[in-house]
Scaffold this motif. Structure first.
Motif, PDB file in Angstrom:
ATOM      1  N   LEU A  91      84.982  83.649  26.816  1.00 47.18           N
ATOM      2  CA  LEU A  91      85.133  84.287  25.511  1.00 47.18           C
ATOM      3  C   LEU A  91      86.589  84.498  25.107  1.00 47.18           C
ATOM      4  O   LEU A  91      86.885  84.593  23.914  1.00 47.18           O
ATOM      5  CB  LEU A  91      84.403  85.637  25.511  1.00 47.18           C
ATOM      6  CG  LEU A  91      82.888  85.563  25.717  1.00 47.18           C
ATOM      7  CD1 LEU A  91      82.279  86.955  25.715  1.00 47.18           C
ATOM      8  CD2 LEU A  91      82.237  84.701  24.647  1.00 47.18           C
ATOM      9  N   HIS A  92      87.495  84.571  26.066  1.00 47.18           N
ATOM     10  CA  HIS A  92      88.907  84.792  25.753  1.00 47.18           C
ATOM     11  C   HIS A  92      89.801  83.822  26.538  1.00 47.18           C
ATOM     12  O   HIS A  92      90.693  84.239  27.278  1.00 47.18           O
ATOM     13  CB  HIS A  92      89.302  86.238  26.074  1.00 47.18           C
ATOM     14  CG  HIS A  92      88.662  87.248  25.182  1.00 47.18           C
ATOM     15  ND1 HIS A  92      88.869  87.280  23.827  1.00 47.18           N
ATOM     16  CD2 HIS A  92      87.791  88.266  25.445  1.00 47.18           C
ATOM     17  CE1 HIS A  92      88.178  88.269  23.288  1.00 47.18           C
ATOM     18  NE2 HIS A  92      87.504  88.873  24.244  1.00 47.18           N
ATOM     19  N   PRO A  93      89.585  82.520  26.377  1.00 46.56           N
ATOM     20  CA  PRO A  93      90.398  81.565  27.146  1.00 46.56           C
ATOM     21  C   PRO A  93      91.883  81.624  26.793  1.00 46.56           C
ATOM     22  O   PRO A  93      92.732  81.382  27.655  1.00 46.56           O
ATOM     23  CB  PRO A  93      89.781  80.204  26.764  1.00 46.56           C
ATOM     24  CG  PRO A  93      89.134  80.440  25.429  1.00 46.56           C
ATOM     25  CD  PRO A  93      88.625  81.838  25.490  1.00 46.56           C
ATOM     26  N   LYS A  94      92.191  81.953  25.545  1.00 49.28           N
ATOM     27  CA  LYS A  94      93.601  82.015  25.154  1.00 49.28           C
ATOM     28  C   LYS A  94      94.316  83.125  25.901  1.00 49.28           C
ATOM     29  O   LYS A  94      95.454  82.957  26.354  1.00 49.28           O
ATOM     30  CB  LYS A  94      93.705  82.224  23.640  1.00 49.28           C
ATOM     31  CG  LYS A  94      95.119  82.126  23.099  1.00 49.28           C
ATOM     32  CD  LYS A  94      95.126  82.182  21.580  1.00 49.28           C
ATOM     33  CE  LYS A  94      96.534  82.035  21.032  1.00 49.28           C
ATOM     34  NZ  LYS A  94      96.554  82.054  19.543  1.00 49.28           N
ATOM     35  N   THR A  95      93.650  84.275  26.047  1.00 45.79           N
ATOM     36  CA  THR A  95      94.235  85.403  26.768  1.00 45.79           C
ATOM     37  C   THR A  95      94.401  85.065  28.244  1.00 45.79           C
ATOM     38  O   THR A  95      95.474  85.282  28.832  1.00 45.79           O
ATOM     39  CB  THR A  95      93.348  86.648  26.617  1.00 45.79           C
ATOM     40  OG1 THR A  95      93.287  87.018  25.233  1.00 45.79           O
ATOM     41  CG2 THR A  95      93.899  87.816  27.426  1.00 45.79           C
ATOM     42  N   VAL A  96      93.342  84.540  28.848  1.00 44.94           N
ATOM     43  CA  VAL A  96      93.381  84.217  30.281  1.00 44.94           C
ATOM     44  C   VAL A  96      94.421  83.140  30.560  1.00 44.94           C
ATOM     45  O   VAL A  96      95.196  83.223  31.516  1.00 44.94           O
ATOM     46  CB  VAL A  96      91.981  83.767  30.759  1.00 44.94           C
ATOM     47  CG1 VAL A  96      92.045  83.258  32.201  1.00 44.94           C
ATOM     48  CG2 VAL A  96      90.994  84.921  30.647  1.00 44.94           C
ATOM     49  N   GLY A  97      94.467  82.127  29.707  1.00 47.77           N
ATOM     50  CA  GLY A  97      95.395  81.015  29.933  1.00 47.77           C
ATOM     51  C   GLY A  97      96.846  81.400  29.846  1.00 47.77           C
ATOM     52  O   GLY A  97      97.711  80.711  30.393  1.00 47.77           O
ATOM     53  N   ALA A  98      97.144  82.502  29.160  1.00 46.28           N
ATOM     54  CA  ALA A  98      98.537  82.917  28.980  1.00 46.28           C
ATOM     55  C   ALA A  98      98.991  83.957  29.990  1.00 46.28           C
ATOM     56  O   ALA A  98     100.152  84.377  29.957  1.00 46.28           O
ATOM     57  CB  ALA A  98      98.729  83.471  27.563  1.00 46.28           C
ATOM     58  N   MET A  99      98.104  84.366  30.911  1.00 48.92           N
ATOM     59  CA  MET A  99      98.429  85.479  31.802  1.00 48.92           C
ATOM     60  C   MET A  99      99.181  85.005  33.042  1.00 48.92           C
ATOM     61  O   MET A  99      98.628  84.308  33.900  1.00 48.92           O
ATOM     62  CB  MET A  99      97.149  86.216  32.206  1.00 48.92           C
ATOM     63  CG  MET A  99      96.491  86.946  31.050  1.00 48.92           C
ATOM     64  SD  MET A  99      95.058  87.925  31.548  1.00 48.92           S
ATOM     65  CE  MET A  99      95.881  89.292  32.388  1.00 48.92           C
ATOM     66  N   ASN A 100     100.436  85.385  33.128  1.00 46.53           N
ATOM     67  CA  ASN A 100     101.228  85.075  34.314  1.00 46.53           C
ATOM     68  C   ASN A 100     100.658  85.800  35.526  1.00 46.53           C
ATOM     69  O   ASN A 100     100.267  86.963  35.438  1.00 46.53           O
ATOM     70  CB  ASN A 100     102.678  85.503  34.109  1.00 46.53           C
ATOM     71  CG  ASN A 100     103.377  84.693  33.038  1.00 46.53           C
ATOM     72  OD1 ASN A 100     103.162  83.492  32.919  1.00 46.53           O
ATOM     73  ND2 ASN A 100     104.205  85.352  32.235  1.00 46.53           N
ATOM     74  N   GLY A 101     100.617  85.111  36.651  1.00 45.30           N
ATOM     75  CA  GLY A 101     100.118  85.700  37.882  1.00 45.30           C
ATOM     76  C   GLY A 101      98.737  85.223  38.263  1.00 45.30           C
ATOM     77  O   GLY A 101      98.329  85.365  39.414  1.00 45.30           O
ATOM     78  N   LEU A 102      97.999  84.651  37.303  1.00 43.13           N
ATOM     79  CA  LEU A 102      96.667  84.138  37.613  1.00 43.13           C
ATOM     80  C   LEU A 102      96.772  82.766  38.273  1.00 43.13           C
ATOM     81  O   LEU A 102      97.760  82.051  38.086  1.00 43.13           O
ATOM     82  CB  LEU A 102      95.821  84.047  36.344  1.00 43.13           C
ATOM     83  CG  LEU A 102      94.969  85.280  36.000  1.00 43.13           C
ATOM     84  CD1 LEU A 102      95.831  86.531  35.886  1.00 43.13           C
ATOM     85  CD2 LEU A 102      94.180  85.057  34.718  1.00 43.13           C
ATOM     86  N   PRO A 103      95.750  82.348  39.019  1.00 40.88           N
ATOM     87  CA  PRO A 103      95.801  81.040  39.680  1.00 40.88           C
ATOM     88  C   PRO A 103      95.971  79.898  38.683  1.00 40.88           C
ATOM     89  O   PRO A 103      95.470  79.953  37.547  1.00 40.88           O
ATOM     90  CB  PRO A 103      94.441  80.952  40.386  1.00 40.88           C
ATOM     91  CG  PRO A 103      94.002  82.372  40.554  1.00 40.88           C
ATOM     92  CD  PRO A 103      94.535  83.106  39.356  1.00 40.88           C
TER      93      PRO A 103
END
Length: 601
Positions: A253-265
């Motif tokens: 539902l929020h790929p743009k938010t997840v894709g921009a988060m530094n620190g995620l795999p």
């Protein structure tokens, strides 16, 4: 929704269905990865010719189908979980009201009304107050009228039954609203009855996502929110604390938010950004196709005293005034997305590893955002981050990706038994031209963004010393690196400045990695490179007019053999007859940690 339906409804069954769709999406994702990263990559590595191109073309269509299926299954799963969450809340309210009615020996009727018994006699002489039935209301005015009537009734059960009936009515209304909200959203999650994933399909998927996201606000509120302005460590902790179901739904539902988060795999960011990427391509292509085409008769001839003169036609002037700017903007983004897709398709060619899209936005900080890694940086023993300079925009993505590929290829060649990842990082508002590059303000704005990405990469890799990291800045990109390094402890091992106009510091030691780990190259025989480097000195992009290639700056100045008299500034990654230039070899040696192989001035 009526009482009997809500009472017997089992929300967990919808959760189970959501699990099934999520599992199907996972299978589609695995199939897509098998096609892209194994089958096509293997064919690119071992085969060539027209037959290969035809076969890969068909495989890419199949891969697109799997990716579309993965995206839609993710939305269906999230929608079912959202519906289950909403209806479960209503159902719990209903069951609580029914329990209270049973405890008081009230009867709840099929229509939701509540029957209550006669009340106790007050003095034994008069008959007890009569019992009766009441129906609940959800309108505040109707509720107030009902309460007033019940308060006049000497039977205390009347008011108790009315309160329960109101609760039942509220629960049924809530369930009905959830059903009405979700039914069209879920019904809309269907694909065309063909095997072609078109721009329309991806634009429709974006519309589906927006609709489901809006409907799922209450459900998403039940999931722990990402940290506001979180640093990479906080982001990573938030992600790990979510359940697999919550991670899948939030990403869907929020790929743009997840894709921009530094620190995620890297794999998580890549999955999220590829959804944004495909949906953006679909939306932009659909809009471009809807605009009138540029008139064929762009020019016309007019007669003057000096003879015929070619001028813009009236038709073209009218078109350009209404559609020209938007057409150019759409075409610019689509050129960039085409370059990214071509990089995806090159996986396997000459051993090129899989690509990871770590950031994508058609607008970004001004001219777009593209962060693309060759190879998984989370697993890399050597990581290179390339920051481009003046004139960079999303339309020029292809050339900069090729530069990052060259860095990967040459550094990987030096350490064949070790893993290398080279990353193209474009996530700032780069100067459009030299006048805009004559100040440090854009670097000052970009510094925190680059620092956050570098820190996030380190977090995803497992912490300090997990990978030998080099950050490479070309032209104004080196100014961005200097600004990043002088303000904070930059989490890298080596810094390379190519054709730098200045790094906002007066000496290499001020960059925080040790002067012996700062490297610089300049194309001294090239006019354009000299203009950039010495022009930056004049406008003060280096403290005390310092430039990284100056002896007094204290950096390791590497040999450079690139370019011609007029084009040296863009030639730091040249090949000649298949042989990498000394400039590129030197960069690769630093990236690979082979310092003894670097050729110095």
């Amino acid at each position: 929704m009526d009482l009997a339906t809500l009472k017997k409804l089992n929300p967990s069954e919808f959760g189970q269905a959501a699990d099934g769709y999520r599992a199907t999406g996972d299978m589609a994702s695995a199939a897509k990865d098998e096609i892209d990263k194994v089958i096509i990559a293997g064919m690119n590595k071992a085969l060539q010719g027209k037959a290969l191109e035809a076969a890969i073309g068909e495989l890419k269509k199949l891969s697109a189908n799997f990716h579309y299926a993965q995206t839609e299954c993710g939305l269906v799963s999230a929608a079912l979980n959202g519906f289950a969450h909403d209806v479960e809340a209503a159902r719990k309210k209903l069951l609580a009201a029914l329990d209270d009615a049973e405890a008081r020996k009230f009867t709840v009727n099929a229509d939701g009304s509540v029957t209550y018994p006669e009340g106790p006699s007050t003095n034994g002489a008069e008959p007890p107050p009569k019992g009766g039935s009441v129906s609940g209301a959800t309108d505040p005015t109707a509720q107030a009228v009902g309460r007033q009537s019940a308060n006049f009734d000497p039977n205390p059960h009347h008011a108790e039954a009315l309160a329960i009936a109101d609760r039942i009515a509220a629960a049924l209304k809530e369930a009905t609203e959830a059903d009405s909200k979700w039914e069209p959203k879920i019904r809309a999650l269907e694909a065309d009855d063909d095997l072609t994933v078109s721009s329309h399909d991806w634009a429709d998927a974006k519309s589906d996502m927006d609709g489901v996201s809006k409907a799922a606000e209450d459900y998403l509120d039940s999931i722990k929110h990402p940290p506001k302005d979180g640093d990479p460590k906080a982001n990573a902790l938030w992600w790990t604390e979510l359940t697999p179901e919550e991670r899948a739904d939030y990403l869907a539902l929020h790929p743009k938010t997840v894709g921009a988060m530094n620190g995620l795999p890297a794999e998580t960011r890549d999955e999220a950004n590829r959804i944004v990427f495909d949906e953006t391509r679909g939306e932009y292509q659909m809009e471009l196709d809807s605009l009138p085409a540029e008139p064929a008769n762009k020019y016309t001839l007019i007669n003057t005293i000096n003879g015929p003169v070619r001028v813009y036609s009236d038709e073209w002037i009218a078109w350009n005034g209404k559609y020209g700017d938007r057409t150019a903007e759409l075409e610019k983004v689509l050129r960039g997305t085409q370059a990214i897709q071509e990089r995806f398709d090159r996986t396997g060619e000459k051993g090129l590893p899989e690509a990871y899209l770590l950031g994508f936005d058609p607008k970004g900080e001004g001219d777009g955002r593209v962060i693309l890694a060759n190879g998984n940086p989370d697993m890399a023993e050597h990581t290179a981050v390339f920051v481009p300079g003046t004139g960079t925009d999303i339309a020029g993505t292809g050339g900069n990706i090729e530069r990052s590929e060259a860095m990967w290829r040459e550094s990987q060649h030096l350490v064949p038994g070790e893993s290398v990842s080279s990353i193209y990082w474009f996530d700032y508002d780069a100067p459009n031209d030299i006048p805009q590059a004559m100040g440090g303000s854009r670097a000052e704005s970009a510094g925190p963004r680059l620092g956050g990405f570098l820190e996030g990469t380190q977090v995803a890799q497992g912490g300090p010393n997990s990978s030998h990291t080099t950050v490479i800045g070309h032209s104004y990109g080196s100014t961005v690196i200097g600004e990043t390094a002088r303000r904070d402890d930059i989490p890298v091992d080596d810094i390379i400045a190519l054709g730098s106009p200045g790094m906002q510091v007066g000496h290499a030691k001020d960059l925080g990695v040790g002067a012996d780990h700062v490297w610089a190259e300049g194309a001294d025989g090239s006019v354009d490179d000299a203009v950039v480097r010495h022009g930056g000195r004049i406008v003060g992009l280096g403290d005390w007019w310092a430039n990284p290639t100056d002896e007094d700056f204290g950096a390791n100045v590497m040999q450079n053999d690139t370019g011609s008299l007029l084009s040296g500034h863009s030639s730091y990654w040249d090949y000649s007859e298949g042989q990498a230039s000394t400039s590129l070899q030197n960069q690769a040696s630093v990236i690979a940690g082979r310092y003894g192989d670097v050729k110095l001035e």
